[in-house]
Design an enzyme around this catalytic site. Structure first.
Site, PDB file in Angstrom:
ATOM      1  N   HIS A   8      39.786  36.820  43.516  1.00 29.73           N
ATOM      2  CA  HIS A   8      38.834  35.976  42.799  1.00 29.73           C
ATOM      3  C   HIS A   8      37.408  36.371  43.167  1.00 29.73           C
ATOM      4  O   HIS A   8      37.104  36.673  44.320  1.00 29.73           O
ATOM      5  CB  HIS A   8      39.065  34.498  43.130  1.00 29.73           C
ATOM      6  CG  HIS A   8      38.534  33.583  42.078  1.00 29.73           C
ATOM      7  ND1 HIS A   8      37.190  33.314  41.938  1.00 29.73           N
ATOM      8  CD2 HIS A   8      39.163  32.884  41.092  1.00 29.73           C
ATOM      9  CE1 HIS A   8      37.013  32.489  40.918  1.00 29.73           C
ATOM     10  NE2 HIS A   8      38.192  32.208  40.387  1.00 29.73           N
ATOM     11  N   HIS A   9      36.533  36.348  42.147  1.00 28.12           N
ATOM     12  CA  HIS A   9      35.143  36.745  42.370  1.00 28.12           C
ATOM     13  C   HIS A   9      34.419  35.784  43.308  1.00 28.12           C
ATOM     14  O   HIS A   9      33.375  36.121  43.877  1.00 28.12           O
ATOM     15  CB  HIS A   9      34.403  36.821  41.033  1.00 28.12           C
ATOM     16  CG  HIS A   9      33.406  37.933  40.959  1.00 28.12           C
ATOM     17  ND1 HIS A   9      32.598  38.289  42.028  1.00 28.12           N
ATOM     18  CD2 HIS A   9      33.055  38.779  39.952  1.00 28.12           C
ATOM     19  CE1 HIS A   9      31.813  39.291  41.671  1.00 28.12           C
ATOM     20  NE2 HIS A   9      32.068  39.608  40.424  1.00 28.12           N
ATOM     21  N   ALA A  10      34.942  34.579  43.495  1.00 26.14           N
ATOM     22  CA  ALA A  10      34.336  33.654  44.448  1.00 26.14           C
ATOM     23  C   ALA A  10      34.438  34.168  45.870  1.00 26.14           C
ATOM     24  O   ALA A  10      33.667  33.765  46.740  1.00 26.14           O
ATOM     25  CB  ALA A  10      35.008  32.278  44.348  1.00 26.14           C
TER      26      ALA A  10
END
Length: 467
Positions: free
Chosen positions: A138-140
């Site tokens: 996830h880009h988070a």
């Protein structure tokens, strides 16, 4: 606990069922180099040992209804490698088309937020005997630089299994502390954010005015919403399609040296030429240049004024692509000129302004706005912010091995957005320039044509070197 920065959390808030905010890495592996031969069970055991020394892959999200700030990372005390590493086989015989179809299907699935936000699929059954490792994160939790670092930690310089660093195994994101989360979140929200806002406003006030001035005089980056509308700029569905191609880095450097430009200029020229070729075939080539958003790492920027540093340390640079230039050499020279202009303008803007303002990202509001923005009728009635995301990441110029298998290619892929349905990521490693293209088939049903166009573009530039 480790609190997410506003930019990290924004990728959670922006995510909808259609707009998935994870990054992808596709590794093609030569299993013949594995000592003792390939075994999925043995590979998963090795991965378990490596992940034990990678705290980033063992942390999960934690939140509370009373927490008015962004969520936090905590250690997953019940981490289980079987929940993250999976095995799947292609129908035999299978080639690149079948592999890309499966990867596109996997890329269209949302990650489970109840566990660490990553998964790895080992794909077997390719007709050429290679296996594939398909990694989603996830880009988070990662940006371009940290993604490359994760790949570097999962890989080694020799086929032999590396030793695990015991100090890394001991590192932890910490356990959940809901009281501490709520109190520190309130302190951030009511005290630190107003102070940060007071500092940011005077720093930011002149940015849009100067941007507008430079854009009008064509001495800086193009303004947002100034891009021409193309087939890449419609609403997206949850479906994803992927295409890849591998180019010779020596050929790219030959072009660079012959015409006195940079590797990134060659990449942008090839992107502009490939998209020109594709749009011309579909009768959709605009008369004005396409606009690309190029992510820029700010890992070296001063972070003293940031409330929370976070994982994502990136900003964005807008640049025109020479898609309106027919001649490949003129297109290359124009790409270099446009990139230099954009870089000069971008360098005058505080590297952390985007990250600082992202700290104020409103979770529920932003999520609702994205669902509204994704409405098909609405998204077709405003100019696009830009046309395509283009990333160029430099990797190691030497061979790498993944659990003993030699890495034949690595294709990283970034997310796409409503109205911005095309992402092109270039990653150089071991003498190759690997091009990964991700899109939504509802908008671009034949993405492989764009990948083939990259081969045409480099061939044309190589031929021009001999003139």
């Amino acid at each position: 606990m480790q609190r997410l920065s506003g930019l990290d959390a924004s990728f959670l808030y922006l995510e909808t069922r259609s707009q998935l905010m994870h990054v992808v890495g596709i590794m093609e592996l030569d299993a013949s180099t594995i000592p003792g031969g390939y075994s999925f069970t043995r590979m998963r055991t090795q991965l378990n040992a490596r992940v034990a020394a990678m705290p980033m892959l063992r942390r999960k999200l934690e939140n509370s209804a009373l927490n008015i700030d962004h969520p936090v990372w905590v250690e997953d005390d019940h981490f289980d490698i079987d929940r993250h590493v999976h095995r799947v086989a292609l129908p035999s015989p299978a080639g690149k088309k079948e592999l890309n179809e499966l990867c596109g299907h996997l890329a269209g699935q949302a990650l489970d937020r109840g566990k660490p936000l990553w998964e790895l699929w080992i794909i077997e059954g390719s007709a050429d005997g290679k296996i594939c490792a398909f990694l989603r994160m996830h880009h988070a939790s990662v940006d371009g630089v940290t993604t490359a670092e994760v790949l570097g930690q999962l890989c080694s310089l020799t086929p032999d299994e590396p030793d695990v660093d015991p100090d890394k195994v001991a590192e932890t994101a910490g356990g959940p502390n809901r009281t501490g989360m709520v109190i520190s979140g309130a302190l951030n929200y009511f005290v630190q954010r107003p102070i940060a806002m007071a500092k940011l406003l005077p720093q930011t006030a002149g940015v849009p005015i100067e941007w507008f001035r430079r854009s009008r005089s064509r001495t800086g980056m193009p303004a947002p919403f100034a891009a021409p509308r193309t087939v890449f700029n419609g609403p997206i569905s949850p479906h994803r399609s992927i295409a890849t191609t591998q180019l010779s880095l020596d050929d790219v450097k030959r072009v660079k040296n012959r015409f006195g430009v940079k590797v990134n200029d060659v990449v942008l020229a090839m992107v502009g030429g490939a998209l020109r070729e594709y749009l011309s075939q579909h009768g959709d080539l605009p008369g004005s240049p396409l606009v690309a958003m190029v992510p820029v790492s700010v890992h070296d920027a001063d972070e003293r004024d940031l409330v929370v540093n976070g994982t994502n340390k990136v900003t964005g640079m807008f640049t025109e692509l020479p898609s309106d230039v027919a001649d490949p050499v003129e297109r290359l020279e124009r790409a270099g000129e446009l990139a230099r202009r954009a870089k000069e303008h971008h360098a005058d803007i505080d590297a952390n302004i985007l990250r600082a303002w992202a700290q104020f990202a409103p979770g529920t509001t932003l999520s609702t706005l994205m669902k509204f923005y994704g409405d098909r009728k609405l998204s077709m009635n405003h100019p696009p912010i830009y046309n395509v995301t283009v990333s160029n990441v430099a990797g190691p110029d030497f061979p790498m091995y993944f659990c003993g298998a030699k890495v034949a290619a690595i294709y990283p892929l970034g997310p796409i957005f409503h109205g911005l349905a095309l992402n092109i990521t270039v990653f150089s490693v071991d003498g190759h320039l690997n091009v990964g293209i991700l899109t939504c088939p509802d908008e671009v049903p034949d993405v492989e044509v764009i990948a083939e166009a990259f081969d045409h573009q480099l061939k044309a530039l190589i031929e021009a070197c001999d003139d």
